[in-house]
Scaffold this active site. Structure first.
Site, PDB file in Angstrom:
ATOM      1  N   GLU A   1       0.878  -1.173   0.000  1.00  0.00           N
ATOM      2  CA  GLU A   1       0.000   0.000   0.000  1.00  0.00           C
ATOM      3  C   GLU A   1       0.911   1.217   0.000  1.00  0.00           C
ATOM      4  OE1 GLU A   1      -1.834   3.086   0.462  1.00  0.00           O
ATOM      5  OE2 GLU A   1      -1.876   2.552   2.577  1.00  0.00           O
TER       6      GLU A   1
ATOM      7  N   GLU B   1      -6.743  -4.692   0.674  1.00  0.00           N
ATOM      8  CA  GLU B   1      -7.010  -5.233   2.003  1.00  0.00           C
ATOM      9  C   GLU B   1      -8.410  -4.809   2.413  1.00  0.00           C
ATOM     10  OE1 GLU B   1      -3.490  -4.429   4.450  1.00  0.00           O
ATOM     11  OE2 GLU B   1      -2.283  -5.685   3.140  1.00  0.00           O
TER      12      GLU B   1
END
Length: 489
Positions: free
Chosen positions: A255, A470
């Site tokens: 991320e 996620e």
């Protein structure tokens, strides 16, 4: 340092196999609001990571064989314990990171608690697939199992919030973990370790190794017994992680950064749009990967927007993070402050106009904060799209405002960066909202709001903003290995 000097400082220790373990060498961690060293953090390397991975491997058979319900109860207990100490955690996060006490109290720590509760619940509701082939006399079904030791590397901007966003799903799924928080913001992770035993987390299930990315992070990424790495941080570091983990075929969830646009059409409700866009630009000193750093305003309302936006930005007070009336705290480090300031200087050199903030307005700080790393909310107008200020992630309280004419044009310009994490669209035309949302290269699009999160749904970016997603289902899929089983009857 003399003994007297080090006595006064907080000294952290690694947490390995359920015990705090001293380290042979330490690094200084600064209080960003004063510029003083306030904490010593272990400078871990191969040896410490090796011990932590061994502890995690040893704990895996027992932890992975517990039922989801047993793990769920432990996660809920941990959430309760953190919530019970919410104020102490918030104070520590604010002091360590520089963020305002208000933000730590209302965002960081409550979200860390919610991360555990959320995955404690979601783990109970996953189902596997089954198909039948009557003609072949076969039935197929899938089963999911935890993978093993997960390596979790989290950044300095939302320290406990982003660490727990990784630990919670990893252990809920039955993995054991070795986590490495940022060396600049390690205190709340260390405080959480003190609660693990009381919550019923068996020794070795959660290990925390403190240190730098170059030493501790590298050792974790290169360890052959760590099959998964979940990382939040810079695109540059992610490239290194990808290279280092490639020989081991590791599973990666990355991320990364953003250069997030806000697109404001002339039918936007400015009474909602302006305060929200000020917040999305400057919340947490602009140190959130989801912050707005490019604001595209349709020409018809451009001058009115700019005037009102700058007025609102100037109301955000910068100063001592522990003062509840303050909206902007300190930036993470001296180096980072310098980097952010340099972007503003570059914009000025290119002929852009700085309308408020850095170098334009005086910054008055309380006596104890004179050496802290502070910067006023800064608004820059008339920046060219190709400027580094419009292309690179600044990660500070700086936003650029530019005008646009048509929908097609603004979509092209909004997509014209290497990142694709989040975007916001402001318009009261529902057809336009859907059209624009579909065409933006962005993992998340908020319309007429910002940072409203449902943890069930996928979170992550496109392009240089990362790999993987996620969320309830996505984290479950990342942290488990799927197997297809066929039975002939």
């Amino acid at each position: 340092p003399t003994m007297a000097h080090s006595k006064a400082l907080l000294v952290l220790e690694n947490f390995i196999g359920g015990k705090f373990v001293p380290c042979s060498s330490y690094i200084d961690s600064y209080n960003p609001s004063t510029g003083n060293v306030y904490c010593r953090v272990p400078d871990s390397g191969k040896e410490e990571v090796e011990a932590a991975v061994r502890a995690a491997k040893d704990a895996f058979p027992v932890w992975s064989s517990k039922s989801p319900l047993e793990r769920s109860q432990i996660l809920n207990k941990l959430a309760d314990l953190i919530e019970h100490d919410l104020e102490a955690f918030a104070q520590a996060e604010s002091k360590d990171q520089g963020k305002t006490i208000t933000f730590a109290r209302t965002v960081d720590i409550p979200r860390a608690v919610h991360n555990f509760r959320f995955f404690a619940s979601s783990i109970l509701h996953h189902v596997t697939e089954c198909t039948e082939m009557p003609t072949m006399g076969c039935v197929h079904y899938t089963s999911r199992a935890p993978v093993g030791v997960a390596g979790l590397i989290s950044p300095w901007n939302l320290p406990l919030y982003l660490l727990t966003w990784k630990i919670a799903p990893a252990i809920a799924c039955g993995n054991t973990v070795v986590a490495k928080p940022s060396e600049m913001t390690s205190v709340t992770a260390w405080m959480m370790c003190k609660l693990l035993e009381k919550a019923g987390v068996p020794p070795g299930v959660v290990n925390v190794v403190f240190g730098t990315g170059a030493k501790a992070g590298e050792a974790l990424v290169c360890h052959p017994d760590v099959p998964l790495i979940s990382f939040t941080g810079s695109t540059l570091t992610a490239q290194r992680i990808t290279e280092k983990s490639a020989p081991h075929c590791k599973r990666l969830s990355l991320e990364l950064g953003g250069k997030n646009p806000a697109i404001i059409f002339d039918d936007a409700d400015l009474s909602q749009c302006i305060p929200t866009t000020v917040r999305s630009s400057f919340a947490n000193q602009g140190e959130i990967c989801l912050c707005t750093s490019r604001i595209f305003v349709q020409r018809g309302i451009y001058s009115e927007f700019l005037k009102r936006f700058v007025e609102e930005a100037k109301k955000w007070k910068t100063g001592n993070p522990s003062d509840p009336t303050i909206s902007v705290g300190a930036l993470i480090s001296k180096e980072h402050l310098e980097k952010v300031r340099n972007y503003v200087k570059k914009a000025q050199a290119e002929g852009a106009r700085v309308l408020c903030g850095e170098g334009v307005d005086p910054l008055a700080l309380p006596p104890g904060n004179q050496k802290g790393y502070f910067m006023l909310p800064t608004v820059i107008a008339e920046v060219k799209d190709e400027s580094c200020c419009m292309q690179e992630e600044i990660f500070g309280p700086v936003t650029c405002v530019v005008a646009f004419d048509t929908e097609e044009e603004v979509i092209k310009r909004a997509n014209g960066v290497k990142y694709g994490l989040a975007a916001t669209v402001w318009s009261s035309n529902v057809g336009r909202v859907h059209r624009v949302a579909h065409k933006l290269q962005s993992g998340l699009v908020w319309t007429n709001c910002w940072l409203v999160r449902d943890l069930n749904l996928p979170f992550g970016g496109m392009k240089a903003s990362g790999i993987g997603r996620e969320g309830a289902k996505d984290s479950y899929e990342f942290f488990t290995e799927v197997k297809t089983i066929t039975i002939k009857h």
